[in-house]
Write an enzyme that holds these catalytic residues in place. Structure first.
Site, short mmCIF file in Angstrom:
data_model
loop_
_atom_site.label_atom_id
_atom_site.label_comp_id
_atom_site.label_asym_id
_atom_site.label_seq_id
_atom_site.Cartn_x
_atom_site.Cartn_y
_atom_site.Cartn_z
N ASN A 61 19.45 5.41 -31.42
CA ASN A 61 18.01 5.55 -31.51
C ASN A 61 17.34 4.23 -31.90
OD1 ASN A 61 16.28 7.90 -31.07
ND2 ASN A 61 15.38 7.26 -33.02
N ALA B 138 22.91 0.71 -37.87
CA ALA B 138 23.90 0.94 -38.93
C ALA B 138 25.32 0.80 -38.41
CB ALA B 138 23.69 2.33 -39.54
N GLY C 117 9.68 -1.12 -34.74
CA GLY C 117 9.31 -1.72 -36.02
C GLY C 117 9.87 -3.08 -36.31
N ILE D 16 15.29 0.46 -41.25
CA ILE D 16 16.06 -0.62 -40.60
C ILE D 16 16.78 -1.43 -41.67
CG2 ILE D 16 15.88 -2.72 -39.22
CD1 ILE D 16 13.32 -0.13 -38.56
N GLU E 212 20.63 6.73 -40.68
CA GLU E 212 19.90 8.00 -40.73
C GLU E 212 20.80 9.19 -41.02
OE1 GLU E 212 17.42 8.70 -37.33
OE2 GLU E 212 16.64 10.60 -38.11
N GLU F 265 30.23 4.97 -29.05
CA GLU F 265 28.88 5.45 -28.78
C GLU F 265 29.00 6.58 -27.76
OE1 GLU F 265 25.56 4.96 -29.66
OE2 GLU F 265 25.40 6.62 -28.20
N ARG G 241 3.59 8.46 -44.12
CA ARG G 241 3.67 9.25 -42.89
C ARG G 241 3.39 10.73 -43.11
NH1 ARG G 241 8.97 6.34 -40.10
NH2 ARG G 241 7.89 4.39 -39.59
#
Lengths: 499, 499
Positions: free
Chosen positions: B79, B52, B85, B480, B464, B71, B330
């Site tokens: 992450n 993101a 994925g 994603i 997220e 960062e 999940r």
């Protein structure tokens, strides 16, 4: 070790060190700064005059504090005045008289079960272990009259001490009377606008509006009240704030009515959030499964329903069949009714309606929400239910009653549940937004936690405005115990706060 | 009509008038005030360098903005670098090649179904309708290589374009490279401490720490960066912040590990909350059902599992029987495994393991989490499963495979699913805290909403750290798409913001 370093260490333990930001940024400001001069000074300011607010005010005053309790609406009582329930209290004298065994441990187990793992166990314990004392305090010290023992879905046993006629006003009244006797300044049409904080972020007072006329934003005049010891926020939930409830649960739009009084907009909670208070589980907004589309607001049907479950049965008029455990918790029942896409019909024979207060049946028959039928054929005809399948459902339920076991949905069947036959009472049910499980994050001392996981000095919360005490689902009448227990905890801790 | 009055009207509509407090209280302050002099000035500050954050930085730079992307950890990627994925994108070329029909409408339907009614539909639409463009942008503009089509539980069809070896680093790499090529200042070990706001509450910059060494609170030096256009918070979730996740879901204590990198503590989110950002659905914290107790962190088993479901079967070693829909979402799978009280075993025949990347099997066999067995007897013996009941379960599953329909749990069975026999691969599974569904409240423009339900000028969130986009349950690889789509929306809107 310097206290700054200690704070830092504590912060680290709490929130992965994020609180360093606060510790080191003297410039970080939240809330409104203190005015040049306060218009008024008290020890404890209580926001809200429902069960929690009045309990906090009375307790703080009993502890010797000079207390101002404000209510934004024109009458005292908040949403509590609409309560149709009672006070869940294990071991209360009504249970003893009925020979029902109960314990705080059993209430806690019931709370944690319906909480689905989301309940703050330490806070739930405060309620479960404090409920009996809260009942005795209400009965003996406040003079609240309790006239019957009530059962609510999801509880293991009947443990709700119901105030007279199951009318919340009959508990609010004595509480307000006692508060005034003790010298609490109880002022209506007074609204919390903002909390005032000092440079350390501690709450030292509030910006209020006096002469507020809900919902007129321009009404009233500003004033600043200093609260030497602290502020207790007991402003209730936000079930009437459609935009806010939709932010957290998009399903709860304007198409769903609420049982709450119009002032339940959550603005006291939002004032606390504005100075950094954390919220928890805001998306767990409880629907009441027992409201009727045939009357407005909370109405009288909830009392009819909660006094009839375990005796009568609920059916889907489209099939004439039962479809859910009538003694299941509120979410189980609300979800099941909504899933059918139309109102359910609950029916109970006159013989089994002995636990329904006559005043409830009278009021329901007057407003047309509760109806009396000479037999099942008339009932089926009125609600457009297939008479044969309805009779089959009643017969099967009666077999369950005889066996004292429900093979279909495992509903609770009471010792005194009789065969359902002859004359029936019935009403239609469609859920309404009833209670906000979520709200301000608190600890077992009723102190409000901020988004950095630190306590906000001088700020307390109790009642529906506080979140996490019950978890996913709240059991009926446990919120009244919650309000009285945590209201008193908040009032006492505010009054005793060292400054 | 004065703008003050207009604001008031708007506020009324939004939050039952609570925003009057803000409108009228000039004194209300939040966040850190601007310093005497800024250490640095940029147009857009992006906090976080995962999918993101990098998407936001690249997009803002493409729009001509001077961009600083920070960062807090020592390496770029957050992450995302651990992602195993791909990018869920309906209509991508890999689907077309496989002859799979898909559409944004179908992805949206899948998202809303697993969201259980809590997803912000307008935000979910942004992701569903933007996902294909996001994939093409990543592939054609960033040069990310996608090598296979993946299926994830809960999706109606296989639609995940997996980056090379299903390794997130193979998408982070090209993104970081492109960001640098375009002139984005990408700086690690730089941490957001506080957001700086002006007197109107708009975000105008940030207080940072340079040279931060996670998790050393005292490391690094303070600096103030002015962000002319705005700040994009893309700091990820808080799965590694045990205290914070327990505030919202008391069940998620230290006994549960997390798949996330240690820096996933949510402190960028908390900095936004400190200036009034609202959070939503914080108690929906997703467990990954596919992690193995036989390896650390995210590991390789998740890829093995998601490439095996719909081909092989999962059993409870205690009974040897299947107990859940292996292609369920999940939450369905995690709850079912945890309910058994012990790790599950998933097995797939070598013939059916064709969708598992060889590199995954190799890595799993090397670390001991994935094992190869010559036959079911050896497999049963190794995991202590009753061989007869295991064989019965495999036989029944093979019958379902032949019939292309699972009568027991309605698991998806693919066209190319073959009979499970001969050599088997297997691993043990126990869930870990994987993803925070909740986070900062945003609107479809990626603008952050405050607790008074108003937009915070100059503050954007994506990935997220933002909540409500997916609702109760997030489907694999949709995050994603979410990161890239909303990252670009946030970066573009920040860069184009009129000031």
């Amino acid at each position: 070790m310097t206290s700054a370093r200690m704070n830092r260490r504590a912060a680290l333990g709490l929130a992965g060190g994020t609180a360093l930001a606060l510790a080191s940024s003297g410039a970080l400001a939240r809330g409104v700064k203190a005015p040049q001069a306060w218009d008024r000074t008290v020890d404890v300011l209580v926001v809200g005059s429902g069960f929690a607010g009045l309990a906090a005010a009375i307790e703080a005053r009993t502890e010797g504090a000079d207390v101002l309790c404000i209510e934004k609406m024109s009458i005292v009582g908040g949403n509590s005045i609409l309560s149709g329930g009672g006070l869940a209290s294990p071991g209360n004298d009504l249970q003893v008289a009925a020979g029902i065994k109960d314990s705080p441990e059993l209430l806690l187990a019931d709370m944690l079960k319906s909480g689905g793992g989301l309940a703050n166990v330490e806070c739930a314990k405060v309620v479960a272990y404090g409920a009996l004392d809260a009942y005795r305090w209400a009965k003996d010290f406040l003079g609240v009259k309790f006239d019957r023992l009530g059962y609510q879905g999801g509880h293991s046993v009947a443990r709700s001490a119901c105030y007279m006629n199951g009318n919340g006003a009959n508990m609010v009244g004595p509480m307000a009377k006692k508060a005034k006797e003790l010298g609490v300044a109880l002022e209506t049409r007074t609204r919390l606008v903002n909390l005032v904080t000092d440079e350390k972020g501690a709450v030292v007072g509030a910006e209020l509006v006096k002469g507020y006329v809900f919902p007129k934003e321009d009404s009233g005049t500003r004033m600043f009240v200093r609260a030497r010891k602290g502020v207790v926020v007991a402003g209730g939930g936000f079930s009437q704030n459609v935009k806010l409830r939709m932010l957290h649960d998009p399903r709860l739009g304007p198409q769903l009515e609420s049982t709450n009084q119009p002032g339940a907009t959550g603005d006291a909670m939002m004032a606390a959030q504005r100075i950094g208070a954390a919220d928890v589980q805001m998306d767990w907004i409880q629907l009441g499964p027992w409201t009727s589309p045939d009357e407005k607001g909370f109405g009288v049907c909830p009392k009819f329903v909660e006094s009839s479950v375990g005796y009568g049965l609920m059916v889907d008029p489209k099939t004439g069949k039962r479809f859910v455990n009538e003694t299941g918790n509120r979410k189980v029942r609300s979800d099941a009714i909504i899933a059918t896409g139309h109102p359910a019909v609950i029916l109970v024979s006159e013989e089994n309606a002995g636990h329904v207060p006559p005043s409830t049946i009278k009021a329901g028959m007057e407003n047309g929400s509760i109806r009396r039928f000479a037999n099942l054929d008339e009932l089926a005809k009125f609600y457009g239910i297939n008479a044969e399948s309805l009779k089959a459902s009643v017969t099967r339920w009666n077999e369950a009653v005889a066996a004292k076991k429900d093979p279909d949905f495992n509903a609770k069947i009471f010792k005194d549940t009789k065969e359902n036959k002859g004359v029936f009472y019935a009403c239609r049910l469609w859920p309404r937004v009833h209670y906000c499980m979520g709200g301000l994050a608190i600890n077992p001392k009723a102190e409000v936690i901020n988004t950095d996981l630190n306590v906000i000095p001088g700020l307390y919360a109790a009642g529906e405005v506080a979140g996490g005490v019950h978890g996913m689902v709240r059991l009926g009448t446990v919120s009244i115990a919650d309000c009285v227990v945590f209201g008193r905890v908040a009032g006492r801790n505010a009054a005793q706060r060292k400054i």
